[in-house]
Design a protein around this motif. Structure first.
Motif, PDB file in Angstrom:
ATOM      1  N   GLN A  88      52.172  36.853  39.882  1.00  0.00           N
ATOM      2  CA  GLN A  88      50.893  36.160  40.059  1.00  0.00           C
ATOM      3  C   GLN A  88      50.987  34.722  39.540  1.00  0.00           C
ATOM      4  O   GLN A  88      50.534  33.790  40.203  1.00  0.00           O
ATOM      5  CB  GLN A  88      49.770  36.905  39.344  1.00  0.00           C
ATOM      6  N   ARG A 152      49.753  50.100  41.748  1.00  0.00           N
ATOM      7  CA  ARG A 152      49.496  51.383  42.412  1.00  0.00           C
ATOM      8  C   ARG A 152      50.793  51.984  42.969  1.00  0.00           C
ATOM      9  O   ARG A 152      51.711  51.251  43.350  1.00  0.00           O
ATOM     10  CB  ARG A 152      48.497  51.193  43.539  1.00  0.00           C
ATOM     11  N   ASN A 189      44.027  36.038  44.603  1.00  0.00           N
ATOM     12  CA  ASN A 189      43.051  36.737  43.760  1.00  0.00           C
ATOM     13  C   ASN A 189      42.835  38.171  44.246  1.00  0.00           C
ATOM     14  O   ASN A 189      42.871  39.130  43.455  1.00  0.00           O
ATOM     15  CB  ASN A 189      41.724  35.979  43.758  1.00  0.00           C
ATOM     16  N   LEU A 190      42.630  38.350  45.529  1.00  0.00           N
ATOM     17  CA  LEU A 190      42.378  39.673  46.086  1.00  0.00           C
ATOM     18  C   LEU A 190      43.585  40.596  45.919  1.00  0.00           C
ATOM     19  O   LEU A 190      43.459  41.760  45.522  1.00  0.00           O
ATOM     20  CB  LEU A 190      42.015  39.548  47.574  1.00  0.00           C
ATOM     21  N   ASN A 193      44.485  40.878  41.768  1.00  0.00           N
ATOM     22  CA  ASN A 193      43.436  41.381  40.891  1.00  0.00           C
ATOM     23  C   ASN A 193      42.714  42.604  41.440  1.00  0.00           C
ATOM     24  O   ASN A 193      41.826  43.152  40.765  1.00  0.00           O
ATOM     25  CB  ASN A 193      42.444  40.261  40.563  1.00  0.00           C
ATOM     26  N   HIS A 194      43.069  42.994  42.676  1.00  0.00           N
ATOM     27  CA  HIS A 194      42.427  44.168  43.281  1.00  0.00           C
ATOM     28  C   HIS A 194      43.417  45.065  44.023  1.00  0.00           C
ATOM     29  O   HIS A 194      43.620  46.205  43.629  1.00  0.00           O
ATOM     30  CB  HIS A 194      41.292  43.720  44.229  1.00  0.00           C
ATOM     31  N   PHE A 195      44.014  44.554  45.074  1.00  0.00           N
ATOM     32  CA  PHE A 195      44.807  45.402  45.977  1.00  0.00           C
ATOM     33  C   PHE A 195      46.025  46.049  45.302  1.00  0.00           C
ATOM     34  O   PHE A 195      46.312  47.222  45.533  1.00  0.00           O
ATOM     35  CB  PHE A 195      45.256  44.578  47.198  1.00  0.00           C
ATOM     36  N   LEU A 197      46.426  46.770  42.187  1.00  0.00           N
ATOM     37  CA  LEU A 197      46.127  47.528  40.974  1.00  0.00           C
ATOM     38  C   LEU A 197      45.972  49.031  41.245  1.00  0.00           C
ATOM     39  O   LEU A 197      45.566  49.438  42.335  1.00  0.00           O
ATOM     40  CB  LEU A 197      44.861  46.991  40.313  1.00  0.00           C
TER      41      LEU A 197
END
Length: 198
Positions: A88, A152, A189-190, A193-195, A197
């Motif tokens: 990142q 993940r 960011n997406l 911080n989201h996908f 994780l």
């Protein structure tokens, strides 16, 4: 020895000039005469180093990839030790670089892929080799991040890497259209911080 040094300097100058012009104008929008004039090299000298414009294009792709790999290594080295955080950080640094550029030229690999993949097998294969190298390195970091529990595991590191590449290249195209780094910032960011994780 001095002659060899001059030859390598001239070749490097041509590659750097080609890289700049191809990024700004595209492969088909840039002629050999324009390249040698900008490099300050006689046109005949061009063919001492490259068999054709197509051969030169493939060499520019490899030159760009080597330079990017070097900068990426530096960013990864100075970033956090955790693999996901290091990735990142490196992409945030890349975005910062794009923000400093007045011309939002995007990614040379993506530009070449759109322009040359159908018309030049040499350039297509060179692009494929470069992307495969990037893919292997990125997925290696994601695999380590999966092992430490920060990414993940319902999808493989390779699948996650593929999805990121596709999203990133699409965001770079939108950056060119909008002349803004907002699309690439949103992508990073997406994804981070989201996908990615768990």
């Amino acid at each position: 020895m001095n002659k060899i040094h001059i030859l390598s300097d001239t070749r490097a100058t041509l590659l750097e000039t080609g890289l700049k012009l191809f990024a700004e104008q595209g492969y088909n929008g840039t002629g050999i005469k324009e390249i040698v004039d900008a490099a300050g090299v006689p046109k005949g000298s061009f063919y001492n180093y490259f068999k054709s414009k197509e051969d030169f294009g493939a060499e520019v792709i490899s030159h760009y990839a080597a330079g990017f790999a070097e900068k990426w290594s530096a960013c990864l080295g100075e970033g956090p030790q955790q693999p996901l955080a290091a990735l990142q950080y490196s992409y945030e640094r890349i975005i910062s670089y794009h923000e400093q550029c007045t011309v939002k030229s995007g990614c040379l690999l993506g530009n070449f892929a759109a322009e040359m993949s159908e018309s030049s097998e040499l350039c297509r294969l060179t692009l494929q080799q470069v992307v495969n190298g990037w893919h292997k390195r990125f997925s290696g970091y994601l695999r380590k991040a999966q092992a430490d529990g920060s990414v993940r595991t319902d999808l493989s590191a390779e699948q996650l890497t593929d999805f990121f590449w596709n999203a990133w290249e699409g965001a770079l195209l939108r950056m060119k259209i909008e002349r803004s780094t907002a699309p690439v910032r949103a992508c990073v960011n997406l994804m981070f911080n989201h996908f990615f994780l768990p």
